[in-house]
Design an enzyme around this catalytic site. Sequence first.
Site, PDB file in Angstrom:
ATOM      1  N   ASP A  13       0.817  -1.209   0.000  1.00  0.00           N
ATOM      2  CA  ASP A  13       0.000   0.000   0.000  1.00  0.00           C
ATOM      3  C   ASP A  13       0.855   1.267   0.000  1.00  0.00           C
ATOM      4  O   ASP A  13       1.852   1.343   0.717  1.00  0.00           O
ATOM      5  CB  ASP A  13      -0.902  -0.019   1.237  1.00  0.00           C
ATOM      6  N   HIS A  14       0.463   2.245  -0.811  1.00  0.00           N
ATOM      7  CA  HIS A  14       1.136   3.547  -0.872  1.00  0.00           C
ATOM      8  C   HIS A  14       2.643   3.424  -1.029  1.00  0.00           C
ATOM      9  O   HIS A  14       3.413   4.076  -0.306  1.00  0.00           O
ATOM     10  CB  HIS A  14       0.802   4.382   0.368  1.00  0.00           C
ATOM     11  N   HIS A  28      -7.727  10.130   5.003  1.00  0.00           N
ATOM     12  CA  HIS A  28      -7.068   9.168   5.884  1.00  0.00           C
ATOM     13  C   HIS A  28      -7.238   9.600   7.339  1.00  0.00           C
ATOM     14  O   HIS A  28      -7.412  10.781   7.635  1.00  0.00           O
ATOM     15  CB  HIS A  28      -5.566   9.088   5.565  1.00  0.00           C
ATOM     16  N   GLY A  29      -7.181   8.616   8.241  1.00  0.00           N
ATOM     17  CA  GLY A  29      -7.190   8.917   9.667  1.00  0.00           C
ATOM     18  C   GLY A  29      -8.586   9.076  10.241  1.00  0.00           C
ATOM     19  O   GLY A  29      -9.588   8.680   9.646  1.00  0.00           O
ATOM     20  N   HIS A  40      -9.706   5.122  -0.541  1.00  0.00           N
ATOM     21  CA  HIS A  40      -8.845   5.234   0.630  1.00  0.00           C
ATOM     22  C   HIS A  40      -9.543   6.145   1.641  1.00  0.00           C
ATOM     23  O   HIS A  40     -10.441   6.901   1.306  1.00  0.00           O
ATOM     24  CB  HIS A  40      -7.491   5.825   0.244  1.00  0.00           C
ATOM     25  N   GLY A  41      -9.110   6.078   2.894  1.00  0.00           N
ATOM     26  CA  GLY A  41      -9.758   6.892   3.918  1.00  0.00           C
ATOM     27  C   GLY A  41     -11.184   6.447   4.165  1.00  0.00           C
ATOM     28  O   GLY A  41     -12.087   7.267   4.342  1.00  0.00           O
ATOM     29  N   SER A  54     -12.477   4.453   6.654  1.00  0.00           N
ATOM     30  CA  SER A  54     -12.979   4.253   8.010  1.00  0.00           C
ATOM     31  C   SER A  54     -13.969   5.355   8.378  1.00  0.00           C
ATOM     32  O   SER A  54     -13.842   6.493   7.931  1.00  0.00           O
ATOM     33  CB  SER A  54     -11.827   4.261   9.018  1.00  0.00           C
ATOM     34  N   ASN A  92     -10.059   0.385   1.185  1.00  0.00           N
ATOM     35  CA  ASN A  92      -8.974   0.328   2.166  1.00  0.00           C
ATOM     36  C   ASN A  92      -9.510   0.751   3.530  1.00  0.00           C
ATOM     37  O   ASN A  92     -10.090   1.822   3.668  1.00  0.00           O
ATOM     38  CB  ASN A  92      -7.838   1.251   1.750  1.00  0.00           C
TER      39      ASN A  92
END
Length: 267
Positions: A81-82, A168-169, A196-197, A199, A218
Site C-alpha cells: 500500500d502507498h 485518511h485517519g 482510501h480513507g 474508516s 482500504n
Amino acid sequence: MLAALTELLSDADKKSYAIGCFNTPALEILKGVISAAEEIHMPVIIAHGEIHEDVIPLEVIGPLMIKMADRATVPVTVHLDHGRDIDFILKAIEMGFNSIMFDGAHLPYDVNCKLTAEIVKFAHRKGVAVEGAINVIEKGELTDPEIAQDFVQRTKVDALAVSFGTRHGIYCDKPVLEWDRLKKIYERTKIPLVMHGSSGLSENEYKLAIKNGIRKINYYTYMSLEVSREVKKKLNTTQDEILYHDMIKWAEESVKSHTMKILKLFV
C-alpha cells in the site's frame, strides 16, 4: 489461497461489490483479518504500507503475509500500500507480493504517468497487479474525471485510487462525499476504483460508493482504534494478573470481530 487482484476485482465489478483491504502491521492483526474472511467465506486483501515500516519492516511481515495468504481457505491478495520508493516496490514484488500500489500522486503529473507506466509494464511481466494514484488525499485534492481517464489510458493500471471527499485517519467532522464526481470517474475510466480513507463512513455511504464503481475499500484506522479500546477496556475491568500474550489474544479476537462486521458491509 493466494489470489490475483485482477481476478478478485473482476468478479467484484461483475457482481457490484467491493473487496476489503486491511493493513496488517502486526501478527495478531494479520491472523484476525484472515480468520474473519475465512469464517464468513469472503475474499480479502492484506496490505503492508511504507508508513508501517517503523512498526514492522517488510522483510519481517512480508513473508508471513504471503505464507498465511497461501494457506488461507479463501482467496487472499497480498498488497503493498502507498508505495513511493521504487526499490521498496521492487523488493515487495520479488518477495512475492502479487499486488502493489505505486503512489506517485506527489509527483508532477507527467512524471507520475511515466513512472507508473514503467512499473505497470514490469509488474505485469511478473503477474503482479498495479494500483495507481493521481491525487494526494491528505491534502483534500479531488480526482478530475478527465484526468483520471487520461491517466488510466497512459499507464494501463489495473485499479485507480480516487479522491472524492474521504480522508485518511480519524474524521474530525463529517466528510462531504461527491457522488457525481465518483460516478463520472467510473464512467470514464471503466476500471475498478479504490477508496482510501474509508474508516468512519456509514453503511449507506459504503453502498453508494460501491454502486458508483468502488471495488476495493482500504480500511484500517477505525479497526485499529476499536481494537485498542477493547484491550484497554479489558485491562481496566479484569481483576486478574494479565500476561502480555493475553492482550495479544484479545487484540486478535477484536480484529476478527471488527473485520467480519466491516466485510459484510461491502457486499
